[in-house]
Design a protein around this motif. Structure first.
Motif, mmCIF file in Angstrom:
data_model
loop_
_atom_site.group_PDB
_atom_site.id
_atom_site.type_symbol
_atom_site.label_atom_id
_atom_site.label_comp_id
_atom_site.label_asym_id
_atom_site.label_seq_id
_atom_site.Cartn_x
_atom_site.Cartn_y
_atom_site.Cartn_z
ATOM 1 N N LYS A 286 43.156 -1.009 -63.912
ATOM 2 C CA LYS A 286 43.023 -0.368 -65.102
ATOM 3 C C LYS A 286 42.456 0.999 -65.055
ATOM 4 O O LYS A 286 41.884 1.252 -64.290
ATOM 5 C CB LYS A 286 42.222 -1.065 -66.337
ATOM 6 N N PRO A 287 43.408 1.856 -65.585
ATOM 7 C CA PRO A 287 42.951 3.396 -65.347
ATOM 8 C C PRO A 287 41.741 3.666 -66.079
ATOM 9 O O PRO A 287 41.432 3.362 -67.034
ATOM 10 C CB PRO A 287 44.435 4.193 -65.958
ATOM 11 N N VAL A 288 41.322 5.102 -65.605
ATOM 12 C CA VAL A 288 40.176 6.032 -66.605
ATOM 13 C C VAL A 288 41.169 6.855 -67.161
ATOM 14 O O VAL A 288 42.089 7.782 -66.709
ATOM 15 C CB VAL A 288 39.381 6.514 -65.375
ATOM 16 N N ILE A 289 41.075 6.695 -68.404
ATOM 17 C CA ILE A 289 42.044 7.699 -69.382
ATOM 18 C C ILE A 289 40.975 8.737 -69.777
ATOM 19 O O ILE A 289 39.985 8.625 -70.432
ATOM 20 C CB ILE A 289 42.628 6.823 -70.530
ATOM 21 N N GLU B 201 45.563 3.601 -76.538
ATOM 22 C CA GLU B 201 45.698 3.771 -75.223
ATOM 23 C C GLU B 201 44.646 3.115 -74.440
ATOM 24 O O GLU B 201 44.604 2.651 -73.509
ATOM 25 C CB GLU B 201 45.882 5.244 -74.692
ATOM 26 N N SER B 202 43.373 3.123 -75.231
ATOM 27 C CA SER B 202 42.234 2.579 -74.551
ATOM 28 C C SER B 202 42.474 0.873 -74.367
ATOM 29 O O SER B 202 41.618 0.433 -73.689
ATOM 30 C CB SER B 202 41.013 2.630 -75.591
ATOM 31 N N LEU C 259 37.556 5.158 -71.508
ATOM 32 C CA LEU C 259 38.250 6.317 -72.102
ATOM 33 C C LEU C 259 37.074 7.595 -71.969
ATOM 34 O O LEU C 259 35.854 7.333 -72.449
ATOM 35 C CB LEU C 259 38.286 5.992 -73.570
ATOM 36 N N CYS D 16 37.665 -0.175 -75.048
ATOM 37 C CA CYS D 16 36.983 0.042 -74.011
ATOM 38 C C CYS D 16 35.814 0.749 -74.023
ATOM 39 O O CYS D 16 35.723 1.479 -74.984
ATOM 40 C CB CYS D 16 37.955 0.395 -72.841
ATOM 41 N N GLU E 289 44.434 8.891 -65.834
ATOM 42 C CA GLU E 289 45.490 9.444 -66.567
ATOM 43 C C GLU E 289 44.889 10.384 -67.584
ATOM 44 O O GLU E 289 43.956 10.118 -68.326
ATOM 45 C CB GLU E 289 46.253 8.042 -67.386
ATOM 46 N N ALA F 5 42.810 0.558 -70.773
ATOM 47 C CA ALA F 5 42.032 1.343 -69.832
ATOM 48 C C ALA F 5 40.646 0.789 -69.539
ATOM 49 O O ALA F 5 40.201 -0.073 -70.443
ATOM 50 C CB ALA F 5 41.635 2.846 -70.595
#
Length: 153
Positions: free
Chosen positions: A8-11, A106-107, A113, A141, A39, A110
């Motif tokens: 999972k990305p860090v947004i 989007e969270s 966030l 998140c 991201e 992730a």
């Protein structure tokens, strides 16, 4: 870090302000430490789009102009945040919609966030703006709220 959070990305939400540059700097460091993609998401609110679409004729022309302007704001924020040493695993996305709604949506995908915490000022002198409040209250998140004064992680 388990396999589920590792993918999972860090947004980070970026609006071009100094607050978002500080958030971007924190998010970049966090993503690197977590071995995650970073991201960067910048949002174009629908009122901006509706105003622009009334001024001229071609729909795609306006969305392209708004996307270009948002892209320049993100590039400026990236320059301030990283001074030429950008993280390697970084994606930049421009989305249409309310920043709070887009970032909360989007969270879901992730592991974290990150948003700047603009103060609203005014009578109550709030330490958080409406987007950071919404993200903190509704994110799927963990959320990191970063002030402009933030330096090192």
């Amino acid at each position: 870090m388990n396999a589920e959070t590792g993918a999972k990305p860090v947004i980070v939400g970026v609006d071009g302000s100094e607050y978002s540059s500080a958030a971007l700097r924190y998010a970049g460091t966090l993503a690197a430490r977590l071995g995650a993609r970073l991201e960067v998401i910048s949002c174009i609110g629908m009122p901006d789009y509706l105003v622009m679409s009334r001024l001229e004729g071609a729909d795609r022309q306006f969305t392209a102009r708004l996307e270009d302007a948002a892209g320049r704001l993100v590039e400026d924020a990236l320059g301030r945040a990283f001074s030429g040493d950008r993280p390697e695993n970084i994606d930049v996305t421009i989305k249409f919609g309310s920043p709070a709604k887009v970032l909360v949506d989007e969270s879901r995908r992730a592991q974290m966030l990150v948003v700047g915490r603009h103060g609203e000022g005014g009578l109550l002198k709030s330490s958080m703006g409406s987007v950071s409040k919404a993200c903190a209250a509704h994110s799927n998140c963990p959320v990191l709220l970063v002030g402009q004064e933030a330096d090192a992680v």
